[in-house]
Each structure stands twice: as C-alpha cells, then as structure tokens.
Design a protein around this motif. Sequence first.
Motif, PDB file in Angstrom:
ATOM      1  N   GLY A  91       0.074  -4.312   5.855  1.00  0.00           N
ATOM      2  CA  GLY A  91      -0.910  -4.864   6.775  1.00  0.00           C
ATOM      3  C   GLY A  91      -1.658  -6.033   6.152  1.00  0.00           C
ATOM      4  O   GLY A  91      -1.244  -6.606   5.134  1.00  0.00           O
ATOM      5  N   SER A 112       0.857  -1.187   0.000  1.00  0.00           N
ATOM      6  CA  SER A 112       0.000   0.000   0.000  1.00  0.00           C
ATOM      7  C   SER A 112       0.894   1.238   0.000  1.00  0.00           C
ATOM      8  O   SER A 112       2.116   1.136   0.102  1.00  0.00           O
ATOM      9  CB  SER A 112      -0.928  -0.020   1.216  1.00  0.00           C
ATOM     10  OG  SER A 112      -0.157  -0.085   2.386  1.00  0.00           O
ATOM     11  N   LEU A 152      -4.791 -17.984  15.450  1.00  0.00           N
ATOM     12  CA  LEU A 152      -5.829 -17.688  14.460  1.00  0.00           C
ATOM     13  C   LEU A 152      -5.818 -18.682  13.304  1.00  0.00           C
ATOM     14  O   LEU A 152      -6.863 -19.087  12.796  1.00  0.00           O
ATOM     15  CB  LEU A 152      -5.581 -16.262  13.925  1.00  0.00           C
ATOM     16  CG  LEU A 152      -6.323 -15.811  12.683  1.00  0.00           C
ATOM     17  CD1 LEU A 152      -7.794 -15.583  13.005  1.00  0.00           C
ATOM     18  CD2 LEU A 152      -5.708 -14.518  12.128  1.00  0.00           C
ATOM     19  N   ALA A 193       7.245   2.906  12.117  1.00  0.00           N
ATOM     20  CA  ALA A 193       6.534   4.016  11.468  1.00  0.00           C
ATOM     21  C   ALA A 193       5.013   3.898  11.609  1.00  0.00           C
ATOM     22  O   ALA A 193       4.276   4.754  11.120  1.00  0.00           O
ATOM     23  CB  ALA A 193       6.905   4.060   9.990  1.00  0.00           C
ATOM     24  N   THR A 215       3.628  -5.396   8.466  1.00  0.00           N
ATOM     25  CA  THR A 215       4.039  -4.139   9.109  1.00  0.00           C
ATOM     26  C   THR A 215       2.971  -3.645  10.081  1.00  0.00           C
ATOM     27  O   THR A 215       3.007  -2.515  10.527  1.00  0.00           O
ATOM     28  CB  THR A 215       4.329  -3.049   8.054  1.00  0.00           C
ATOM     29  OG1 THR A 215       3.106  -2.762   7.361  1.00  0.00           O
ATOM     30  CG2 THR A 215       5.388  -3.482   7.063  1.00  0.00           C
ATOM     31  N   THR A 216       1.963  -4.485  10.329  1.00  0.00           N
ATOM     32  CA  THR A 216       0.957  -4.199  11.360  1.00  0.00           C
ATOM     33  C   THR A 216       0.862  -5.469  12.211  1.00  0.00           C
ATOM     34  O   THR A 216       1.637  -6.407  12.030  1.00  0.00           O
ATOM     35  CB  THR A 216      -0.432  -3.876  10.755  1.00  0.00           C
ATOM     36  OG1 THR A 216      -0.976  -5.090  10.208  1.00  0.00           O
ATOM     37  CG2 THR A 216      -0.365  -2.821   9.667  1.00  0.00           C
ATOM     38  N   PRO A 241      -2.550  -5.731   1.968  1.00  0.00           N
ATOM     39  CA  PRO A 241      -1.588  -6.197   0.928  1.00  0.00           C
ATOM     40  C   PRO A 241      -1.280  -7.689   1.044  1.00  0.00           C
ATOM     41  O   PRO A 241      -1.077  -8.358   0.021  1.00  0.00           O
ATOM     42  CB  PRO A 241      -0.327  -5.369   1.200  1.00  0.00           C
ATOM     43  CG  PRO A 241      -0.775  -4.195   1.988  1.00  0.00           C
ATOM     44  CD  PRO A 241      -1.985  -4.622   2.760  1.00  0.00           C
ATOM     45  N   TYR A 268      -8.124 -15.260   3.227  1.00  0.00           N
ATOM     46  CA  TYR A 268      -8.226 -13.822   2.994  1.00  0.00           C
ATOM     47  C   TYR A 268      -9.698 -13.484   2.806  1.00  0.00           C
ATOM     48  O   TYR A 268     -10.510 -14.346   2.464  1.00  0.00           O
ATOM     49  CB  TYR A 268      -7.401 -13.358   1.785  1.00  0.00           C
ATOM     50  CG  TYR A 268      -7.821 -13.934   0.448  1.00  0.00           C
ATOM     51  CD1 TYR A 268      -7.282 -15.115  -0.025  1.00  0.00           C
ATOM     52  CD2 TYR A 268      -8.768 -13.281  -0.350  1.00  0.00           C
ATOM     53  CE1 TYR A 268      -7.669 -15.646  -1.249  1.00  0.00           C
ATOM     54  CE2 TYR A 268      -9.162 -13.800  -1.579  1.00  0.00           C
ATOM     55  CZ  TYR A 268      -8.607 -14.987  -2.015  1.00  0.00           C
ATOM     56  OH  TYR A 268      -8.991 -15.510  -3.223  1.00  0.00           O
ATOM     57  N   PRO A 285      -7.734  -0.926   1.519  1.00  0.00           N
ATOM     58  CA  PRO A 285      -8.179  -1.841   2.577  1.00  0.00           C
ATOM     59  C   PRO A 285      -9.221  -2.851   2.082  1.00  0.00           C
ATOM     60  O   PRO A 285      -9.975  -2.584   1.139  1.00  0.00           O
ATOM     61  CB  PRO A 285      -8.804  -0.901   3.616  1.00  0.00           C
ATOM     62  CG  PRO A 285      -8.149   0.414   3.372  1.00  0.00           C
ATOM     63  CD  PRO A 285      -7.895   0.478   1.899  1.00  0.00           C
ATOM     64  N   GLY A 342      -2.020 -10.161  11.600  1.00  0.00           N
ATOM     65  CA  GLY A 342      -1.910 -11.624  11.718  1.00  0.00           C
ATOM     66  C   GLY A 342      -2.136 -12.424  10.457  1.00  0.00           C
ATOM     67  O   GLY A 342      -1.964 -13.645  10.449  1.00  0.00           O
ATOM     68  N   ASN A 392       7.325   5.282   3.384  1.00  0.00           N
ATOM     69  CA  ASN A 392       8.330   5.148   4.440  1.00  0.00           C
ATOM     70  C   ASN A 392       9.533   4.290   4.026  1.00  0.00           C
ATOM     71  O   ASN A 392      10.341   3.917   4.866  1.00  0.00           O
ATOM     72  CB  ASN A 392       7.701   4.662   5.757  1.00  0.00           C
ATOM     73  CG  ASN A 392       6.907   3.393   5.555  1.00  0.00           C
ATOM     74  OD1 ASN A 392       7.261   2.600   4.701  1.00  0.00           O
ATOM     75  ND2 ASN A 392       5.851   3.215   6.323  1.00  0.00           N
ATOM     76  N   ASN A 420      -6.863  -5.919  17.015  1.00  0.00           N
ATOM     77  CA  ASN A 420      -7.162  -7.049  16.134  1.00  0.00           C
ATOM     78  C   ASN A 420      -6.417  -8.297  16.618  1.00  0.00           C
ATOM     79  O   ASN A 420      -6.984  -9.398  16.729  1.00  0.00           O
ATOM     80  CB  ASN A 420      -6.746  -6.668  14.706  1.00  0.00           C
ATOM     81  CG  ASN A 420      -7.194  -7.629  13.635  1.00  0.00           C
ATOM     82  OD1 ASN A 420      -6.762  -7.556  12.511  1.00  0.00           O
ATOM     83  ND2 ASN A 420      -8.071  -8.544  13.954  1.00  0.00           N
TER      84      ASN A 420
HETATM   85  P1  NAD Z   1      -4.510  -2.608   6.305  1.00  0.00           P
HETATM   86  O1  NAD Z   1      -3.596  -3.578   5.689  1.00  0.00           O
HETATM   87  O2  NAD Z   1      -5.828  -2.394   5.667  1.00  0.00           O
HETATM   88  O3  NAD Z   1      -3.718  -1.229   6.425  1.00  0.00           O
HETATM   89  C1  NAD Z   1      -4.325  -0.128   7.085  1.00  0.00           C
HETATM   90  C2  NAD Z   1      -3.470   1.101   6.865  1.00  0.00           C
HETATM   91  O4  NAD Z   1      -2.227   0.956   7.544  1.00  0.00           O
HETATM   92  C3  NAD Z   1      -3.129   1.373   5.407  1.00  0.00           C
HETATM   93  O5  NAD Z   1      -3.411   2.719   5.133  1.00  0.00           O
HETATM   94  C4  NAD Z   1      -1.633   1.095   5.358  1.00  0.00           C
HETATM   95  O6  NAD Z   1      -1.002   1.867   4.368  1.00  0.00           O
HETATM   96  C5  NAD Z   1      -1.184   1.475   6.748  1.00  0.00           C
HETATM   97  N1  NAD Z   1       0.054   0.852   7.225  1.00  0.00           N
HETATM   98  C6  NAD Z   1       0.336  -0.465   7.285  1.00  0.00           C
HETATM   99  N2  NAD Z   1       1.555  -0.652   7.821  1.00  0.00           N
HETATM  100  C7  NAD Z   1       2.044   0.562   8.099  1.00  0.00           C
HETATM  101  C8  NAD Z   1       3.265   1.033   8.683  1.00  0.00           C
HETATM  102  N3  NAD Z   1       4.206   0.192   9.127  1.00  0.00           N
HETATM  103  N4  NAD Z   1       3.442   2.342   8.830  1.00  0.00           N
HETATM  104  C9  NAD Z   1       2.492   3.219   8.445  1.00  0.00           C
HETATM  105  N5  NAD Z   1       1.310   2.855   7.905  1.00  0.00           N
HETATM  106  C10 NAD Z   1       1.097   1.537   7.734  1.00  0.00           C
HETATM  107  O7  NAD Z   1      -4.792  -2.901   7.850  1.00  0.00           O
HETATM  108  P2  NAD Z   1      -4.586  -4.160   8.806  1.00  0.00           P
HETATM  109  O8  NAD Z   1      -5.280  -3.770  10.048  1.00  0.00           O
HETATM  110  O9  NAD Z   1      -3.197  -4.598   8.873  1.00  0.00           O
HETATM  111  O10 NAD Z   1      -5.374  -5.332   8.075  1.00  0.00           O
HETATM  112  C11 NAD Z   1      -6.755  -5.341   7.989  1.00  0.00           C
HETATM  113  C12 NAD Z   1      -7.215  -6.216   6.839  1.00  0.00           C
HETATM  114  O11 NAD Z   1      -6.618  -7.498   6.958  1.00  0.00           O
HETATM  115  C13 NAD Z   1      -8.699  -6.438   6.850  1.00  0.00           C
HETATM  116  O12 NAD Z   1      -9.167  -6.511   5.543  1.00  0.00           O
HETATM  117  C14 NAD Z   1      -8.846  -7.784   7.547  1.00  0.00           C
HETATM  118  O13 NAD Z   1     -10.035  -8.429   7.208  1.00  0.00           O
HETATM  119  C15 NAD Z   1      -7.629  -8.496   7.070  1.00  0.00           C
HETATM  120  N6  NAD Z   1      -7.164  -9.526   7.994  1.00  0.00           N
HETATM  121  C16 NAD Z   1      -7.035 -10.780   7.519  1.00  0.00           C
HETATM  122  C17 NAD Z   1      -6.587 -11.782   8.325  1.00  0.00           C
HETATM  123  C18 NAD Z   1      -6.432 -13.173   7.778  1.00  0.00           C
HETATM  124  O14 NAD Z   1      -6.162 -14.115   8.483  1.00  0.00           O
HETATM  125  N7  NAD Z   1      -6.565 -13.343   6.510  1.00  0.00           N
HETATM  126  C19 NAD Z   1      -6.261 -11.522   9.665  1.00  0.00           C
HETATM  127  C20 NAD Z   1      -6.384 -10.220  10.122  1.00  0.00           C
HETATM  128  C21 NAD Z   1      -6.830  -9.220   9.274  1.00  0.00           C
END
Ligand code: NAD
Length: 386
Positions: free
Chosen positions: A98, A42, A256, A184, A139-140, A101, A150, A71, A143, A48, A196
């Motif tokens: 996160g 993303s 999970l 970051a 990077t989040t 991607p 997905y 997202p 999980g 960054n 989460n």
């Molecule tokens: P995301 O991937 O949607 O990202 C949210 C925001 O965080 C974006 O704007 C991104 O650019 C920003 N971001 C990410 N890393 C960053 C960093 N290091 N520094 C600055 N900004 C950063 O959010 P998320 O919470 O990681 O993931 C949520 C999505 O993942 C949902 O669609 C959810 O359903 C899915 N999910 C899936 C599973 C699975 O097992 N498949 C588990 C958990 C979540």
Amino acid sequence: MSVTAFSYTSFAQQVIFGAGSLARLGEAVARLGWQRVLLCTSGSAQRNGHAAQVQEALGTRLVASYDGVQPHVQDFQVAEALTLAEARQIDAVIGLGGGSPIGMAKAVSRALEEKQTNKPAPATSPITQPPIPVCAIPTTYAGSEMTAVYGITHHTEGTARKVTVNDPRIAPKLVLYDPRLTLALPPELTASSGMNALAHCVEGVYSITRHPLSTAAALEGLRAMVRALPRCYDSPNEIEARTEMQLGSHLAGLALASVAMGLHHGLCHVLGGTVGVPHGIANAIVLPHVMRFNADVCTPELAQVAEAMGIPRSSRDDDTLALEAANSMLELVAELHLPMRLRDVGVKENDLPHLAELAAQSRTVQNNPKPIESAAQIKGLLREMW
Ligand code: NAD
C-alpha cells in the motif's frame, strides 16, 4: 467556470497495467539496468506470497528486503531501511504494497542520496533524474505510486507529527499494476483504500490547481470506482471488478500527482499522523463532511462529481447536485460498512482542539478552494465528524 489558464508538472514514468503483469517485472528492471535492488514491503506481502513472487522475478538483482513497514512511514523505520540500503549498496528501491511501503521506498531513495552526498537533497526540476530510482507495485488503491510525495511521521519529545515531502525525483520510474495482487485485499481495506482513491478524484475535480487532464482523469476514475468498489467489496475474487477498480485508482493517482489537494487531505494527514487513524478510514469519515462544507464554493465541480457518480441531472440544479454528491458519498461509506464517526476510531473529544490547530497550519488545508478562516472553523467541522 471552466479553467482557462493552468500549469502542472508530469513525470517520466513507465506504467505497466494488467492482470498477470508482475511477470514482466524482471524484464522491466533489467531494461532499466538496475542491478542491486532493495524491496520494501509490509507483513501482508510476505504472508500472501507477493514478496516471494517479486523475489523470483528479480533473482540475484534483489539484494535486500525490509519487510515490516508500518503504516504512515515512521522515521525510525526509514533510518533502519537506510542502514540496510547502504550496507547492500543498492541502486534502486521497490515499494510493494500500500501507500506505506511505497512511501518508505521514496523516503529511502531520498535519505540515501542525502547520506551519499552528505547534504540535504537539493531542490530539483521535474526532469532531474534520481540517484536511486523508485519502483512501485501497489496492492491497494491509495495512489502513492503515481506521485512525487510521501508523508513521514516524525517522533520528537513524545509527540508524532506527519510531514509531507515533495520531490519530483522520487516519483516512481516504474509502476506495475497487477490487479491479481489486490485479490487478497480484505473487504475493509478494499473499502477504505477505495475511499482514499475516491477522495483523490473529488479533491482533484475542485482543486485550486486543476487542469483539463486532471479533471478528465478524476471524473473517469470516479465513474469506474463508483461502479467497481461495491463489487470488489462484495466479491473480492472477481478479477474484472478488481481490474476496473485498479484502473480507477490509477486515474485517481494520476490526478493526485499533478494537482494540490485541499482540506480533506490535510485533515486525513493530521488524523493519521497525530492520533493514528488508518488513512483509508480517515478518508471515509472525512470525505462526505468536507464535500458538504465545500459545496457552496465548489458547486459546479461537485455537480460534475455527482454526475460522474451516476446521479442523474434531470431537472436538478448544481446546488442540489453538489449536496447530493456528498449524501451519495455518505451512503457509499455506509454501504461499505466503514466507520462514520471519529469517536468510533479512537479519537477523543479533547483531541479535537489540538487536531484543529495542527490542521490550520497545514499547507494542504490552506490550499482548500473554500478559504479556511480559523482553527475554530476546523474544530467545528471535526466536531461534526466526531
Ligand atoms: P498501508 O500501506 O498503510 O497498508 C495498510 C494495510 O494493508 C497494511 O496492514 C498492509 O499490510 C495491508 N495490505 C496492503 N495490501 C494488501 C493486500 N493486497 N492484501 C492484504 N493486505 C494488504 O495503507 P494504504 O491505505 O495503501 O496507504 C496509506 C498510506 O499511504 C498513508 O500513510 C497515506 O498517507 C499514504 N498515501 C500517500 C500518497 C502519496 O501520494 N504519497 C497517496 C495516498 C496515500
């Protein structure tokens, strides 16, 4: 009562964890023999510098990038990334960022196989290897890197609906955790994706398919993250706290990956897919309510959650501890300054009946340990959160 019979699926994955481990990406990809890699990220990974670091590590093995992942894995973006993947004849796909991607990388892997074989991806056993393997660099704390799942958001006739896809082959084969990549992460995203990960642990502990390993991982993940999350929120640059938080989120992801989630996750998917509530924010709002809702059926499990959260047992009984776990989770949400009501994040009161109907049809909701009797019951719960 402790679990006396269980069954679960685990996946062959190489996990590399530690500050600075991104430097090992090139060697790991070379060892796996991947020659033509697509990177899905993303905007934040571009801004960054993380995408550039991946590019540097991969050199000529990186043949394409899909940079603007939105997202909740949008179907039209999967189609765009698929076109790119086909044109560049990729043999592996990396999700950097996160859950979105990483979900996109999984969706591309599956869609590309369907395109190449001209038939729907077959039902597979856990040991079948994927034609286009996935690598995840989280990077989040969401999980997704550990799971074979997905969620994809389909847009048809003006409505959006998020559907879950489960396929053992899309479980990332290489997972690289570098806590430096989370420095970051802004405080709100730290807090919300941390919620989460906490939710994965809570729903892991009372899951109807829990097993000894998932329970151990979930409880240890809770212990680590309850300590580390407020520190990461207050001092984002503290690498020790970031490392402990990512360790907790890894354990949460491990839990999970092998158990069924319940009502909490089902509701978060509906809120994300249908009314666009960011996933972590939905988790923060929903989790304390669902813990309270489940407390009368999952009493011993939520008492274990309470103890892992640091609530002393003293002379308390399990009923009290279970409710204190829910209260303590609500206090954590407040401490992290996250939204606490659905009305604060754009959900309208007249959205609630439709959301409840959709949630009632969700398999995840039906897997809740406390049986869900009707859409009306869910509507009542959503009304409390509103
Ligand atoms: P995301 O991937 O949607 O990202 C949210 C925001 O965080 C974006 O704007 C991104 O650019 C920003 N971001 C990410 N890393 C960053 C960093 N290091 N520094 C600055 N900004 C950063 O959010 P998320 O919470 O990681 O993931 C949520 C999505 O993942 C949902 O669609 C959810 O359903 C899915 N999910 C899936 C599973 C699975 O097992 N498949 C588990 C958990 C979540």
